[in-house]
Motif scaffolding. Structure first.
Motif, PDB file in Angstrom:
ATOM      1  N   GLY A 121     -72.442 -19.821  11.705  1.00  0.00           N
ATOM      2  CA  GLY A 121     -72.147 -20.288  10.356  1.00  0.00           C
ATOM      3  C   GLY A 121     -72.009 -21.791  10.237  1.00  0.00           C
ATOM      4  N   TYR A 122     -71.256 -22.401  11.122  1.00  0.00           N
ATOM      5  CA  TYR A 122     -70.984 -23.833  10.959  1.00  0.00           C
ATOM      6  C   TYR A 122     -72.239 -24.677  11.212  1.00  0.00           C
ATOM      7  CZ  TYR A 122     -68.201 -28.098  10.784  1.00  0.00           C
ATOM      8  OH  TYR A 122     -67.689 -29.319  10.421  1.00  0.00           O
ATOM      9  N   ASN A 180     -64.633 -20.491  20.543  1.00  0.00           N
ATOM     10  CA  ASN A 180     -63.749 -21.412  21.264  1.00  0.00           C
ATOM     11  C   ASN A 180     -63.727 -21.206  22.776  1.00  0.00           C
ATOM     12  OD1 ASN A 180     -63.224 -22.123  18.648  1.00  0.00           O
ATOM     13  ND2 ASN A 180     -61.305 -20.988  18.513  1.00  0.00           N
ATOM     14  N   HIS A 227     -66.410 -23.265  24.703  1.00  0.00           N
ATOM     15  CA  HIS A 227     -66.520 -24.716  24.568  1.00  0.00           C
ATOM     16  C   HIS A 227     -66.550 -25.419  25.916  1.00  0.00           C
ATOM     17  CE1 HIS A 227     -64.858 -24.920  20.138  1.00  0.00           C
ATOM     18  NE2 HIS A 227     -65.942 -24.171  20.263  1.00  0.00           N
ATOM     19  N   GLU A 253     -66.932 -28.821  19.117  1.00  0.00           N
ATOM     20  CA  GLU A 253     -66.141 -28.422  17.961  1.00  0.00           C
ATOM     21  C   GLU A 253     -64.662 -28.225  18.329  1.00  0.00           C
ATOM     22  OE1 GLU A 253     -65.668 -28.308  14.867  1.00  0.00           O
ATOM     23  OE2 GLU A 253     -67.528 -29.392  14.727  1.00  0.00           O
ATOM     24  N   LYS A 254     -63.821 -28.277  17.312  1.00  0.00           N
ATOM     25  CA  LYS A 254     -62.401 -27.968  17.471  1.00  0.00           C
ATOM     26  C   LYS A 254     -62.222 -26.459  17.498  1.00  0.00           C
ATOM     27  CE  LYS A 254     -61.246 -26.024  14.265  1.00  0.00           C
ATOM     28  NZ  LYS A 254     -61.733 -24.764  13.588  1.00  0.00           N
ATOM     29  N   ARG A 309     -63.541 -33.492  11.875  1.00  0.00           N
ATOM     30  CA  ARG A 309     -64.209 -34.165  10.757  1.00  0.00           C
ATOM     31  C   ARG A 309     -63.237 -34.905   9.847  1.00  0.00           C
ATOM     32  NH1 ARG A 309     -63.169 -30.523   6.741  1.00  0.00           N
ATOM     33  NH2 ARG A 309     -62.749 -28.426   7.506  1.00  0.00           N
ATOM     34  N   TRP A 368     -64.961 -12.676  16.016  1.00  0.00           N
ATOM     35  CA  TRP A 368     -64.396 -13.173  17.288  1.00  0.00           C
ATOM     36  C   TRP A 368     -63.082 -13.921  17.060  1.00  0.00           C
ATOM     37  CZ3 TRP A 368     -63.628 -18.360  17.647  1.00  0.00           C
ATOM     38  CH2 TRP A 368     -64.430 -19.200  16.872  1.00  0.00           C
ATOM     39  N   ARG A 369     -62.820 -14.334  15.847  1.00  0.00           N
ATOM     40  CA  ARG A 369     -61.584 -15.079  15.579  1.00  0.00           C
ATOM     41  C   ARG A 369     -60.337 -14.183  15.674  1.00  0.00           C
ATOM     42  NH1 ARG A 369     -65.472 -18.163  12.834  1.00  0.00           N
ATOM     43  NH2 ARG A 369     -65.032 -20.385  12.764  1.00  0.00           N
TER      44      ARG A 369
HETATM   45  P1  NAD Z   1     -69.898 -18.186  14.116  1.00  0.00           P
HETATM   46  O1  NAD Z   1     -69.323 -16.899  14.573  1.00  0.00           O
HETATM   47  O2  NAD Z   1     -70.468 -18.261  12.749  1.00  0.00           O
HETATM   48  O3  NAD Z   1     -71.034 -18.658  15.134  1.00  0.00           O
HETATM   49  C1  NAD Z   1     -70.872 -18.580  16.526  1.00  0.00           C
HETATM   50  C2  NAD Z   1     -72.221 -18.676  17.192  1.00  0.00           C
HETATM   51  O4  NAD Z   1     -72.042 -18.488  18.587  1.00  0.00           O
HETATM   52  C3  NAD Z   1     -73.210 -17.602  16.712  1.00  0.00           C
HETATM   53  O5  NAD Z   1     -74.472 -18.178  16.557  1.00  0.00           O
HETATM   54  C4  NAD Z   1     -73.233 -16.612  17.861  1.00  0.00           C
HETATM   55  O6  NAD Z   1     -74.490 -15.957  17.992  1.00  0.00           O
HETATM   56  C5  NAD Z   1     -72.984 -17.525  19.046  1.00  0.00           C
HETATM   57  N1  NAD Z   1     -72.448 -16.816  20.199  1.00  0.00           N
HETATM   58  C6  NAD Z   1     -72.899 -16.949  21.454  1.00  0.00           C
HETATM   59  N2  NAD Z   1     -72.233 -16.159  22.280  1.00  0.00           N
HETATM   60  C7  NAD Z   1     -71.341 -15.478  21.540  1.00  0.00           C
HETATM   61  C8  NAD Z   1     -70.371 -14.486  21.838  1.00  0.00           C
HETATM   62  N3  NAD Z   1     -70.159 -14.047  23.079  1.00  0.00           N
HETATM   63  N4  NAD Z   1     -69.620 -14.005  20.831  1.00  0.00           N
HETATM   64  C9  NAD Z   1     -69.782 -14.452  19.560  1.00  0.00           C
HETATM   65  N5  NAD Z   1     -70.701 -15.388  19.231  1.00  0.00           N
HETATM   66  C10 NAD Z   1     -71.469 -15.905  20.202  1.00  0.00           C
HETATM   67  O7  NAD Z   1     -68.760 -19.288  14.304  1.00  0.00           O
HETATM   68  P2  NAD Z   1     -68.683 -20.717  13.609  1.00  0.00           P
HETATM   69  O8  NAD Z   1     -67.892 -20.590  12.367  1.00  0.00           O
HETATM   70  O9  NAD Z   1     -70.017 -21.316  13.547  1.00  0.00           O
HETATM   71  O10 NAD Z   1     -67.748 -21.481  14.655  1.00  0.00           O
HETATM   72  C11 NAD Z   1     -68.257 -22.048  15.824  1.00  0.00           C
HETATM   73  C12 NAD Z   1     -67.326 -23.172  16.272  1.00  0.00           C
HETATM   74  O11 NAD Z   1     -67.288 -24.159  15.269  1.00  0.00           O
HETATM   75  C13 NAD Z   1     -65.885 -22.733  16.513  1.00  0.00           C
HETATM   76  O12 NAD Z   1     -65.361 -23.434  17.603  1.00  0.00           O
HETATM   77  C14 NAD Z   1     -65.171 -23.153  15.249  1.00  0.00           C
HETATM   78  O13 NAD Z   1     -63.807 -23.447  15.457  1.00  0.00           O
HETATM   79  C15 NAD Z   1     -65.939 -24.389  14.880  1.00  0.00           C
HETATM   80  N6  NAD Z   1     -65.909 -24.636  13.433  1.00  0.00           N
HETATM   81  C16 NAD Z   1     -65.511 -25.846  13.008  1.00  0.00           C
HETATM   82  C17 NAD Z   1     -65.466 -26.134  11.675  1.00  0.00           C
HETATM   83  C18 NAD Z   1     -65.042 -27.499  11.209  1.00  0.00           C
HETATM   84  O14 NAD Z   1     -64.793 -27.660  10.019  1.00  0.00           O
HETATM   85  N7  NAD Z   1     -64.985 -28.488  12.091  1.00  0.00           N
HETATM   86  C19 NAD Z   1     -65.816 -25.155  10.746  1.00  0.00           C
HETATM   87  C20 NAD Z   1     -66.251 -23.907  11.203  1.00  0.00           C
HETATM   88  C21 NAD Z   1     -66.278 -23.658  12.557  1.00  0.00           C
END
Ligand code: NAD
Length: 362
Positions: free
Chosen positions: A43-44, A110, A113, A130-131, A159, A197-198
């Motif tokens: 998503g991010y 997380n 990372h 990422e955080k 950010r 996963w959260r």
């Molecule tokens: P998400 O679940 O949408 O995406 C995670 C990605 O990791 C997916 O593409 C998934 O396929 C992949 N992945 C690989 N191995 C995986 C596994 N074993 N289990 C689950 N997914 C797996 O998550 P997101 O919202 O994109 O978050 C990703 C990171 O970005 C996190 O660390 C989150 O804290 C951070 N984040 C930061 C902000 C911000 O504002 N700075 C906002 C959202 C997310």
């Protein structure tokens, strides 16, 4: 005053933060932008970082690392990414041979990372992660060591430290326009009905890891100080969803000069505000943590209007310029580590029923 000086000396956070914007002295006209590879196309990456990388001046999206082959054609077509810049988790280390990629940005759950940041550093590429930085302080230190060893920079995706109004909070921590800060309230949370996963402990789930690092990091830069003690309580109103991790965490941070921060984070409540009470007035941001529209005001009627720029684009450009000009980062790995040290104490206190725990100097 002494505390503030100690903080400035030790943290590097505010000193570098206050020097913004990083002067673009060495970025000559026509020099190529830094190439960024996103690791994890969730998503991010999809909805924030990749679009933001279309607005950056000093870096651009050139590569992807993904474990989902079905996503590859869409990303290649949308962003013009050549086959040579497409990797998976098994061959990601081969980016070491790819001169088109300068920075690897870790945007994975997380718990992943540390591992992938270290692979990126060992490939000789700068690392943006990422955080929250990692699962624990040991992992954070391993990431910092790997980046030092490979002489690459490590930035954490905080950010908000690049956002105009949060930067005013940092500045006011120094200048005290409303007199000395007395206490602060910081809250960030949203209602999640599908946490994925959260909600999984071993993936680094929990409100504290996800949203809680915002009130925590913000309390540090909005006071210009490091916490000396913490007490915390976790709770859940939906045990069927949040069996393994905290749905809500409430924590109090004690800072030098008797400043107290009352913080709250949750996957069960929408909340997003920062309020700072001072001897002669107050100021606030509401919302303080959203992707856009961060705004606020002061007790004497000043309006803090939204930045009007893409936050992530500003963040990535700041970090790209720090690399290009070999200047300090605004939010380096050391800053992420400090939050994780406090986060560990927060969980320890919550497990002990809210016991007050002192924090060794950060
Ligand atoms: P998400 O679940 O949408 O995406 C995670 C990605 O990791 C997916 O593409 C998934 O396929 C992949 N992945 C690989 N191995 C995986 C596994 N074993 N289990 C689950 N997914 C797996 O998550 P997101 O919202 O994109 O978050 C990703 C990171 O970005 C996190 O660390 C989150 O804290 C951070 N984040 C930061 C902000 C911000 O504002 N700075 C906002 C959202 C997310």
């Amino acid at each position: 005053m002494d505390n503030r000086r100690t903080f400035l000396k030790k943290s590097g956070l505010l000193l570098t933060a206050l020097s913004l914007p990083i002067p673009n002295i060495l970025f000559a006209e026509g020099k190529k932008k830094l190439g960024v590879a996103l690791v994890g196309l969730g998503g991010y990456s999809t909805y924030q970082l990749a679009p933001a990388l279309q607005q950056t001046e000093y870096c651009e999206l050139r590569g992807i690392v993904t474990g989902s082959p079905e996503k590859i054609p869409r990303w290649q077509e949308k962003y013009g990414i050549p086959d040579a810049n497409v990797y998976n988790y098994e061959n990601m280390h081969e980016i070491s041979k790819n001169d088109n990629i300068d920075v690897i940005y870790i945007v994975l759950p997380n718990s992943m990372h540390a591992k992938y940041s270290i692979i990126a550093a060992n490939a000789g590429k700068h690392v943006w992660c990422e955080k929250p930085m990692a699962m624990n302080s040991k992992e954070c230190r391993e990431m910092i060591t790997a980046c030092e060893k490979n002489k690459v920079k490590l930035a954490i995706g905080y950010r908000l430290q690049h956002e105009k109004n949060n930067r005013i909070m940092m500045k006011w921590a120094e200048t005290n326009p409303y007199g000395p800060i007395q206490n602060l309230t910081a809250k960030a949370g949203f209602f999640s009905s599908n946490p994925g996963w959260r909600a999984v402990e071993e993936m680094g789930g929990g409100a504290m890891y996800d949203m809680g690092v915002y009130p925590l990091n913000t309390s540090r830069y909005s006071t210009g100080r490091e916490p000396i003690a913490v007490s915390a309580r976790s709770s859940t109103s939906r045990p069927e969803l949040f069996r393994q991790v905290d749905e809500t965490m409430e924590f109090t941070l004690e800072f030098p000069d008797r400043i107290t921060a009352h913080c709250r984070t949750s996957f069960g409540e929408n909340m997003n505000n920062l309020e700072i009470s001072c001897r002669d007035g107050y100021y606030y941001l509401q919302p303080f943590q959203t992707y856009s529209g961060v705004k606020g005001g002061t007790s004497d009627g000043k309006i803090l209007s939204p930045m009007g720029k893409n936050q992530q684009a500003v963040q990535m450009d700041d970090d790209a310029l720090a690399i290009i000009n070999d200047k300090p980062l605004i939010a380096p790995g050391e800053d992420g580590l400090k939050d994780i040290i406090v986060l560990e104490k927060i969980y320890e206190s919550a497990a002990a029923g809210g016991k007050r725990l002192e924090i060794q100097s950060l």
